[in-house]
Write an enzyme that holds these catalytic residues in place. Sequence first.
Site, PDB file in Angstrom:
ATOM      1  N   SER A 149      17.894 -91.500  50.698  1.00 45.01           N
ATOM      2  CA  SER A 149      19.219 -91.320  50.087  1.00 45.01           C
ATOM      3  C   SER A 149      19.094 -90.324  48.936  1.00 45.01           C
ATOM      4  O   SER A 149      18.082 -90.311  48.223  1.00 45.01           O
ATOM      5  CB  SER A 149      19.726 -92.652  49.538  1.00 45.01           C
ATOM      6  OG  SER A 149      20.837 -92.445  48.684  1.00 45.01           O
ATOM      7  N   TYR A 162      17.877-100.534  45.579  1.00 46.52           N
ATOM      8  CA  TYR A 162      18.156 -99.561  46.649  1.00 46.52           C
ATOM      9  C   TYR A 162      17.524 -98.199  46.320  1.00 46.52           C
ATOM     10  O   TYR A 162      16.807 -97.627  47.146  1.00 46.52           O
ATOM     11  CB  TYR A 162      19.664 -99.427  46.828  1.00 46.52           C
ATOM     12  CG  TYR A 162      20.088 -98.448  47.896  1.00 46.52           C
ATOM     13  CD1 TYR A 162      19.971 -98.777  49.252  1.00 46.52           C
ATOM     14  CD2 TYR A 162      20.613 -97.192  47.570  1.00 46.52           C
ATOM     15  CE1 TYR A 162      20.362 -97.881  50.243  1.00 46.52           C
ATOM     16  CE2 TYR A 162      21.010 -96.295  48.554  1.00 46.52           C
ATOM     17  CZ  TYR A 162      20.887 -96.642  49.885  1.00 46.52           C
ATOM     18  OH  TYR A 162      21.284 -95.757  50.864  1.00 46.52           O
TER      19      TYR A 162
HETATM   20  N1  LIG Z   1      26.495 -94.200  54.029  1.00 44.21           N
HETATM   21  C1  LIG Z   1      25.983 -93.495  53.043  1.00 44.21           C
HETATM   22  O1  LIG Z   1      26.707 -92.959  52.182  1.00 44.21           O
HETATM   23  C2  LIG Z   1      24.487 -93.316  52.911  1.00 44.21           C
HETATM   24  C3  LIG Z   1      24.005 -92.435  51.942  1.00 44.21           C
HETATM   25  C4  LIG Z   1      22.632 -92.243  51.802  1.00 44.21           C
HETATM   26  C5  LIG Z   1      21.764 -92.902  52.638  1.00 44.21           C
HETATM   27  N2  LIG Z   1      22.244 -93.761  53.604  1.00 44.21           N
HETATM   28  C6  LIG Z   1      21.274 -94.437  54.443  1.00 44.21           C
HETATM   29  O2  LIG Z   1      21.553 -94.153  55.795  1.00 44.21           O
HETATM   30  C7  LIG Z   1      21.149 -95.265  56.606  1.00 44.21           C
HETATM   31  C8  LIG Z   1      22.313 -95.686  57.470  1.00 44.21           C
HETATM   32  O3  LIG Z   1      23.362 -96.091  56.629  1.00 44.21           O
HETATM   33  P1  LIG Z   1      24.864 -96.297  57.114  1.00 44.21           P
HETATM   34  O4  LIG Z   1      25.705 -95.842  56.011  1.00 44.21           O
HETATM   35  O5  LIG Z   1      25.055 -95.756  58.475  1.00 44.21           O
HETATM   36  O6  LIG Z   1      24.916 -97.895  57.103  1.00 44.21           O
HETATM   37  P2  LIG Z   1      25.568 -98.963  58.089  1.00 44.21           P
HETATM   38  O7  LIG Z   1      26.763 -98.395  58.757  1.00 44.21           O
HETATM   39  O8  LIG Z   1      25.688-100.199  57.282  1.00 44.21           O
HETATM   40  O9  LIG Z   1      24.426 -99.142  59.213  1.00 44.21           O
HETATM   41  C9  LIG Z   1      23.200 -99.713  58.885  1.00 44.21           C
HETATM   42  C10 LIG Z   1      22.373 -99.843  60.150  1.00 44.21           C
HETATM   43  O10 LIG Z   1      21.144-100.497  59.823  1.00 44.21           O
HETATM   44  C11 LIG Z   1      20.991-101.642  60.680  1.00 44.21           C
HETATM   45  N3  LIG Z   1      20.220-102.667  59.983  1.00 44.21           N
HETATM   46  C12 LIG Z   1      20.507-103.274  58.813  1.00 44.21           C
HETATM   47  N4  LIG Z   1      19.562-104.169  58.508  1.00 44.21           N
HETATM   48  C13 LIG Z   1      18.647-104.114  59.509  1.00 44.21           C
HETATM   49  C14 LIG Z   1      17.449-104.800  59.778  1.00 44.21           C
HETATM   50  N5  LIG Z   1      16.972-105.758  58.952  1.00 44.21           N
HETATM   51  N6  LIG Z   1      16.762-104.507  60.901  1.00 44.21           N
HETATM   52  C15 LIG Z   1      17.229-103.558  61.759  1.00 44.21           C
HETATM   53  N7  LIG Z   1      18.360-102.870  61.560  1.00 44.21           N
HETATM   54  C16 LIG Z   1      19.064-103.157  60.446  1.00 44.21           C
HETATM   55  C17 LIG Z   1      22.435-102.048  61.006  1.00 44.21           C
HETATM   56  O11 LIG Z   1      22.545-102.804  62.201  1.00 44.21           O
HETATM   57  P3  LIG Z   1      22.571-104.422  62.235  1.00 44.21           P
HETATM   58  O12 LIG Z   1      23.513-104.893  61.196  1.00 44.21           O
HETATM   59  O13 LIG Z   1      22.973-104.732  63.640  1.00 44.21           O
HETATM   60  O14 LIG Z   1      21.161-104.851  61.979  1.00 44.21           O
HETATM   61  C18 LIG Z   1      23.063-100.683  61.199  1.00 44.21           C
HETATM   62  O15 LIG Z   1      22.752-100.171  62.495  1.00 44.21           O
HETATM   63  C19 LIG Z   1      20.674 -96.344  55.637  1.00 44.21           C
HETATM   64  O16 LIG Z   1      19.271 -96.305  55.538  1.00 44.21           O
HETATM   65  C20 LIG Z   1      21.314 -95.941  54.332  1.00 44.21           C
HETATM   66  O17 LIG Z   1      20.601 -96.408  53.235  1.00 44.21           O
HETATM   67  C21 LIG Z   1      23.584 -93.967  53.765  1.00 44.21           C
END
Ligand SMILES: NC(=O)c1ccc[n+]([C@@H]2O[C@H](COP(=O)([O-])OP(=O)(O)OC[C@H]3O[C@@H](n4cnc5c(N)ncnc54)[C@H](OP(=O)(O)O)[C@@H]3O)[C@@H](O)[C@H]2O)c1
Length: 258
Positions: A149, A162
Amino acid sequence: MGQERKAHDLAGQVAIVIGGSRGIGRAISLGIAASGAHVVVASRSPESVDSVAAEIKALGHRADGIAADVSRIEDVERLVGEVRNRCDRIDVLVNNAGINPLFKRPEALTPEDWDLIMNVDLRGAFLACREVGKVMIAQRGGRIVNITSATALHGTKRGLPYTAAKAGLIAMTQTLAADWCSHGIRVNAVAPGYVTTDLTSGMMKNAGIYRRVLDKIPMGRFADPEEIVGLTLYLASEASSYVTGQVFVVDGGYAAIR
Ligand SMILES: NC(=O)c1ccc[n+]([C@@H]2O[C@H](COP(=O)([O-])OP(=O)(O)OC[C@H]3O[C@@H](n4cnc5c(N)ncnc54)[C@H](OP(=O)(O)O)[C@@H]3O)[C@@H](O)[C@H]2O)c1
């Protein structure tokens, strides 16, 4: 153009996207599949991973869904074992699973809060790298893309576990890149800014916070999940054959004007 297309071609390759069921991970799963790889979509929810795998197959590509909690070593071992049984090799690992359910001041955090986030965002990525790394070492090559991130690079208020986990993921990316270079394994990281997903939906519902964040982004908007795919695909493919141990920011210009 022809050369460019060839460099991103993943035909005949096998990719695991952990956290591939929603948001950024779903978009990456679809993007990698469209480049020709057999994609294994993994997350905790069996229904969700099967649904994304079905979506990919309906588009004429190859996919499987495997439910696994990345924070549990037995799940990660089972996931990697099943992929090897079905596909024999693993060319690409995308560590995208991430959670950030807390919005607490540092002094209010409990050790349990810390462990909850670290276990998924940092320990989970380590477990996946370790298990898939063994396969990649044996087959003498592979690419790992860790989704960190942008907040890991500049901090953010009320996000201590985080940001610490995501900063750790950058250090892990650099260290694994050095340790595994001799095995033909490249390890890189993508650092998104703000992306429209479930993770940011709470923030987006709070008009005051949402406006304050938007004001800091030169592009004036959050990214769509699909806007994280191109860079991930570049790092997952031979297009980036001389790139390892790097972190690439995708943030609509946020860091440029800090
Ligand atoms: N959205 C943003 O603004 C942002 C910014 C910077 C970085 N990121 C990073 O990008 C990545 C994806 O984020 P997102 O925004 O797409 O989040 P999201 O929509 O909440 O998706 C998170 C994903 O991780 C899976 N997950 C969560 N806990 C898990 C576990 N214990 N084991 C296996 N899978 C797990 C979830 O599926 P299940 O619930 O089915 O397990 C889901 O597929 C993350 O690493 C996040 O930190 C996001």
